[in-house]
Each structure stands twice: as structure tokens, then as C-alpha cells.
Design a protein around this motif. Structure first.
Motif, PDB file in Angstrom:
ATOM      1  N   GLN A 184       6.485  80.983  -1.796  1.00 23.15           N
ATOM      2  CA  GLN A 184       7.563  80.420  -0.979  1.00 23.15           C
ATOM      3  C   GLN A 184       8.171  79.186  -1.621  1.00 23.15           C
ATOM      4  OE1 GLN A 184       5.687  79.785   2.808  1.00 23.15           O
ATOM      5  NE2 GLN A 184       5.677  81.974   3.337  1.00 23.15           N
ATOM      6  N   PHE A 185       7.342  78.343  -2.214  1.00 24.02           N
ATOM      7  CA  PHE A 185       7.873  77.153  -2.887  1.00 24.02           C
ATOM      8  C   PHE A 185       8.754  77.545  -4.068  1.00 24.02           C
ATOM      9  CE2 PHE A 185       7.160  73.664  -6.065  1.00 24.02           C
ATOM     10  CZ  PHE A 185       8.005  72.757  -5.455  1.00 24.02           C
ATOM     11  N   LEU A 186       8.332  78.539  -4.848  1.00 29.15           N
ATOM     12  CA  LEU A 186       9.155  78.999  -5.961  1.00 29.15           C
ATOM     13  C   LEU A 186      10.462  79.612  -5.472  1.00 29.15           C
ATOM     14  CD1 LEU A 186       6.451  80.583  -8.317  1.00 29.15           C
ATOM     15  CD2 LEU A 186       7.602  78.377  -8.545  1.00 29.15           C
ATOM     16  N   SER A 187      10.407  80.306  -4.348  1.00 26.57           N
ATOM     17  CA  SER A 187      11.614  80.904  -3.790  1.00 26.57           C
ATOM     18  C   SER A 187      12.611  79.845  -3.358  1.00 26.57           C
ATOM     19  CB  SER A 187      11.256  81.805  -2.605  1.00 26.57           C
ATOM     20  OG  SER A 187      10.413  82.864  -3.003  1.00 26.57           O
ATOM     21  N   PHE A 188      12.107  78.767  -2.757  1.00 27.84           N
ATOM     22  CA  PHE A 188      13.027  77.730  -2.297  1.00 27.84           C
ATOM     23  C   PHE A 188      13.464  76.816  -3.443  1.00 27.84           C
ATOM     24  CE2 PHE A 188      11.153  78.815   1.884  1.00 27.84           C
ATOM     25  CZ  PHE A 188      12.334  79.145   2.520  1.00 27.84           C
ATOM     26  N   LEU A 189      12.675  76.739  -4.506  1.00 23.40           N
ATOM     27  CA  LEU A 189      13.174  76.082  -5.714  1.00 23.40           C
ATOM     28  C   LEU A 189      14.336  76.872  -6.301  1.00 23.40           C
ATOM     29  CD1 LEU A 189      10.158  74.727  -7.822  1.00 23.40           C
ATOM     30  CD2 LEU A 189      11.971  73.437  -6.698  1.00 23.40           C
ATOM     31  N   TYR A 190      14.192  78.182  -6.274  1.00 19.57           N
ATOM     32  CA  TYR A 190      15.292  79.042  -6.728  1.00 19.57           C
ATOM     33  C   TYR A 190      16.531  78.822  -5.859  1.00 19.57           C
ATOM     34  CZ  TYR A 190      17.936  83.409  -6.316  1.00 19.57           C
ATOM     35  OH  TYR A 190      18.936  84.347  -6.196  1.00 19.57           O
ATOM     36  N   LEU A 191      16.348  78.734  -4.541  1.00 16.52           N
ATOM     37  CA  LEU A 191      17.480  78.464  -3.646  1.00 16.52           C
ATOM     38  C   LEU A 191      18.106  77.109  -3.951  1.00 16.52           C
ATOM     39  CD1 LEU A 191      19.250  79.060  -1.168  1.00 16.52           C
ATOM     40  CD2 LEU A 191      17.427  78.083   0.250  1.00 16.52           C
ATOM     41  N   SER A 192      17.282  76.102  -4.241  1.00 15.88           N
ATOM     42  CA  SER A 192      17.799  74.763  -4.540  1.00 15.88           C
ATOM     43  C   SER A 192      18.599  74.758  -5.842  1.00 15.88           C
ATOM     44  CB  SER A 192      16.641  73.764  -4.621  1.00 15.88           C
ATOM     45  OG  SER A 192      17.114  72.463  -4.892  1.00 15.88           O
ATOM     46  N   ILE A 193      18.116  75.487  -6.849  1.00 19.65           N
ATOM     47  CA  ILE A 193      18.824  75.540  -8.132  1.00 19.65           C
ATOM     48  C   ILE A 193      20.162  76.257  -7.980  1.00 19.65           C
ATOM     49  CG2 ILE A 193      18.743  76.485 -10.477  1.00 19.65           C
ATOM     50  CD1 ILE A 193      15.704  76.041 -10.400  1.00 19.65           C
ATOM     51  N   THR A 194      20.160  77.390  -7.282  1.00 24.09           N
ATOM     52  CA  THR A 194      21.420  78.106  -7.090  1.00 24.09           C
ATOM     53  C   THR A 194      22.385  77.326  -6.205  1.00 24.09           C
ATOM     54  OG1 THR A 194      20.408  79.333  -5.249  1.00 24.09           O
ATOM     55  CG2 THR A 194      20.361  80.371  -7.426  1.00 24.09           C
ATOM     56  N   THR A 195      21.856  76.520  -5.290  1.00 22.55           N
ATOM     57  CA  THR A 195      22.728  75.715  -4.424  1.00 22.55           C
ATOM     58  C   THR A 195      23.387  74.598  -5.211  1.00 22.55           C
ATOM     59  OG1 THR A 195      21.387  76.195  -2.473  1.00 22.55           O
ATOM     60  CG2 THR A 195      22.800  74.251  -2.380  1.00 22.55           C
ATOM     61  N   ILE A 196      22.600  73.882  -6.014  1.00 22.91           N
ATOM     62  CA  ILE A 196      23.174  72.753  -6.760  1.00 22.91           C
ATOM     63  C   ILE A 196      24.112  73.252  -7.856  1.00 22.91           C
ATOM     64  CG2 ILE A 196      21.476  72.461  -8.619  1.00 22.91           C
ATOM     65  CD1 ILE A 196      21.491  69.470  -7.935  1.00 22.91           C
ATOM     66  N   ALA A 197      23.929  74.502  -8.280  1.00 21.22           N
ATOM     67  CA  ALA A 197      24.843  75.084  -9.257  1.00 21.22           C
ATOM     68  C   ALA A 197      26.010  75.797  -8.586  1.00 21.22           C
ATOM     69  CB  ALA A 197      24.095  76.058 -10.158  1.00 21.22           C
ATOM     70  N   THR A 198      26.041  75.771  -7.237  1.00 22.31           N
ATOM     71  CA  THR A 198      27.073  76.466  -6.433  1.00 22.31           C
ATOM     72  C   THR A 198      27.205  77.921  -6.858  1.00 22.31           C
ATOM     73  OG1 THR A 198      28.882  75.766  -7.898  1.00 22.31           O
ATOM     74  CG2 THR A 198      28.349  74.335  -6.053  1.00 22.31           C
ATOM     75  N   ALA A 199      26.056  78.561  -7.083  1.00 22.65           N
ATOM     76  CA  ALA A 199      26.033  79.975  -7.472  1.00 22.65           C
ATOM     77  C   ALA A 199      25.171  80.748  -6.485  1.00 22.65           C
ATOM     78  CB  ALA A 199      25.506  80.140  -8.895  1.00 22.65           C
ATOM     79  N   ASP A 200      25.479  80.613  -5.197  1.00 20.36           N
ATOM     80  CA  ASP A 200      24.692  81.258  -4.156  1.00 20.36           C
ATOM     81  C   ASP A 200      24.795  82.776  -4.295  1.00 20.36           C
ATOM     82  OD1 ASP A 200      23.197  81.763  -1.959  1.00 20.36           O
ATOM     83  OD2 ASP A 200      24.783  81.312  -0.496  1.00 20.36           O
ATOM     84  N   LEU A 201      23.610  83.426  -4.411  1.00 16.76           N
ATOM     85  CA  LEU A 201      23.582  84.874  -4.588  1.00 16.76           C
ATOM     86  C   LEU A 201      23.423  85.614  -3.269  1.00 16.76           C
ATOM     87  CD1 LEU A 201      21.357  85.080  -7.790  1.00 16.76           C
ATOM     88  CD2 LEU A 201      23.840  85.021  -7.616  1.00 16.76           C
ATOM     89  N   GLY A 202      23.158  84.899  -2.193  1.00 18.89           N
ATOM     90  CA  GLY A 202      23.126  85.519  -0.876  1.00 18.89           C
ATOM     91  C   GLY A 202      21.835  86.204  -0.513  1.00 18.89           C
ATOM     92  N   ASP A 203      20.784  86.095  -1.349  1.00 15.60           N
ATOM     93  CA  ASP A 203      19.527  86.749  -1.003  1.00 15.60           C
ATOM     94  C   ASP A 203      18.671  85.906  -0.065  1.00 15.60           C
ATOM     95  OD1 ASP A 203      19.337  84.942  -2.999  1.00 15.60           O
ATOM     96  OD2 ASP A 203      17.937  86.067  -4.247  1.00 15.60           O
TER      97      ASP A 203
END
Length: 218
Positions: free
Chosen positions: A164-183
Motif C-alpha cells: 500500500q505504501f508503494l502504491s501511494f508513493l506511485y500516486l504521489s509521483i504521478t500527482t506531482i508530475a500531473t500524469a494521473d493514470l486514473g488507476d
């Protein structure tokens, strides 16, 4: 023969007061020289040094927030006081701390840039450190929010704490890069405010980088 009476001479300290106005106009009292004042003329209050925080002091709220969120994530359970009272204060504190830590990191980057001189190659590490601190801070806060309120996000984030922590790190990286993939998507106002705060930091960093490029090319 009439004798002339002489008036007794006045002593120097009994000399008559000069009544001539010209004498009075030219009178100037003697003042002590301002450069020859004794130590008693010095100001009584000491000068207060200017208080300013350094780079690591301004970065510390994000670092401590990451550690605190990961620690609190270990104590999530079905029967806890946060869920019993609706979690309004908990969510408000989570968003408020994220905003405060983000502002602090932004100030750290601003202070480093303000004190730097061209060439600006040495700014890669302090700006990169601030971005990494924000990524870990929001990743841990997303995790903390999900652990107490799983309905805050939709998507497959894993079953154990590490995944779960790795998943939300992935969400944080995609958010700060404004590249939300919607998963992984937010479902209520609290995670949306957190995501909006992280995107605002990204816009600030992007504007700062553009300003540096313009200053270097001018």
C-alpha cells in the motif's frame, strides 16, 4: 575739592549680568561632542539578531510528517476513536499539516534560490531534495488516510502495509508530475484537497525553474 567716590570693584563671580541684546544673541551653550559620549550614552537595549530558518529546518516538517504518518498507519484498526467520531478533526489536521509542510518546503527552495548566484547547477540537489520530501510526505499521508478510511480511494492498492505504501508513493509521483493514470482515484473532499496541494507545489517548482532559466539566459 570734591572727592570722587569709587564704587567698589565687583568680584569676578559677582559681575553684572549683560543686558545688551547683542551679547545675548551671540550666546550659544556649549554642548558635548556626540562622538565623545561615554558608555552611558550607548543604547540600553541590545540589538536583536535577525531570526531565519535554514534549508534543513524548513524541510524538517515534511520529513517528520512522513515519519509520523507511517508510524500512525501501524495503529489503524476497525475499532478506533477516529472512526467512531467520524474523523472530521483527523482529516482537517491531515490536510492542514500537509499545507503547512508544503509551504515550508516552498520557502526552503525560495531561500536557496535567493541566496544563489549563477551558474545555478548547484541548485539541482536542494530543489530535488525538496521534491523528494514532498513525494514521501504525500505518499505517507495518502497511506494514513486510506488505512483509517479505506473508502477515501478506489483502485487496487494492495493488501499489506508495504504494498500500500508503494502504491501511494506511485500516486504521489504521478500527482506531482500531473500524469494521473486514473488507476487510483480519490472519492471524497479530503484526498482531493491533498492532491490539489501537491499539484500546487508542482506548479510552484515549475515556475521557479522557468524563472531560473530566464535569469541564466539573460
Amino acid at each position: 575739592m570734591q572727592s570722587k567716590t569709587k564704587s567698589p570693584p565687583y568680584p569676578p563671580y559677582f559681575s553684572p549680568y549683560p543686558l545688551a541684546p547683542n551679547n545675548l544673541r551671540g550666546y550659544k551653550p556649549s554642548l558635548p561632542n556626540k562622538h565623545s559620549c561615554s558608555t552611558a550614552c550607548l543604547p540600553l537595549l541590545p540589538s536583536v539578531p535577525k531570526f531565519s530558518l535554514g534549508y534543513w529546518e524548513l524541510l524538517s516538517p515534511a520529513l517528520f510528517g512522513t515519519a509520523g504518518a507511517l508510524f500512525l498507519s501501524l495503529f489503524s484498526s476497525k475499532d478506533n476513536l477516529v472512526k467512531q467520531f467520524g474523523g472530521t478533526l483527523f482529516k482537517f489536521s491531515l490536510v492542514g499539516y500537509a499545507i503547512g509542510a508544503t509551504v515550508s518546503v516552498s520557502l526552503a527552495i525560495s531561500e536557496v534560490i535567493k541566496e544563489s548566484k549563477a551558474p545555478y547547477n548547484h541548485l539541482l540537489f536542494p530543489i530535488g531534495g525538496g521534491i523528494l520530501a514532498i513525494i514521501f510526505l504525500f505518499g505517507s499521508e495518502y497511506l494514513l488516510l486510506y488505512r483509517f478510511f479505506p473508502s477515501s480511494f478506489t483502485g487496487n492498492v494492495g493488501d499489506n502495509l508495504g504494498i500500500q505504501f508503494l502504491s501511494f508513493l506511485y500516486l504521489s509521483i504521478t500527482t506531482i508530475a500531473t500524469a494521473d493514470l486514473g488507476d487510483i482515484l480519490p472519492t471524497d473532499i479530503t484526498p482531493r484537497l491533498l492532491i490539489a496541494t501537491e499539484i500546487a507545489f508542482n506548479l510552484f517548482t515549475l515556475a521557479t525553474g522557468i524563472q531560473l532559466l530566464l535569469a541564466q539566459n539573460s
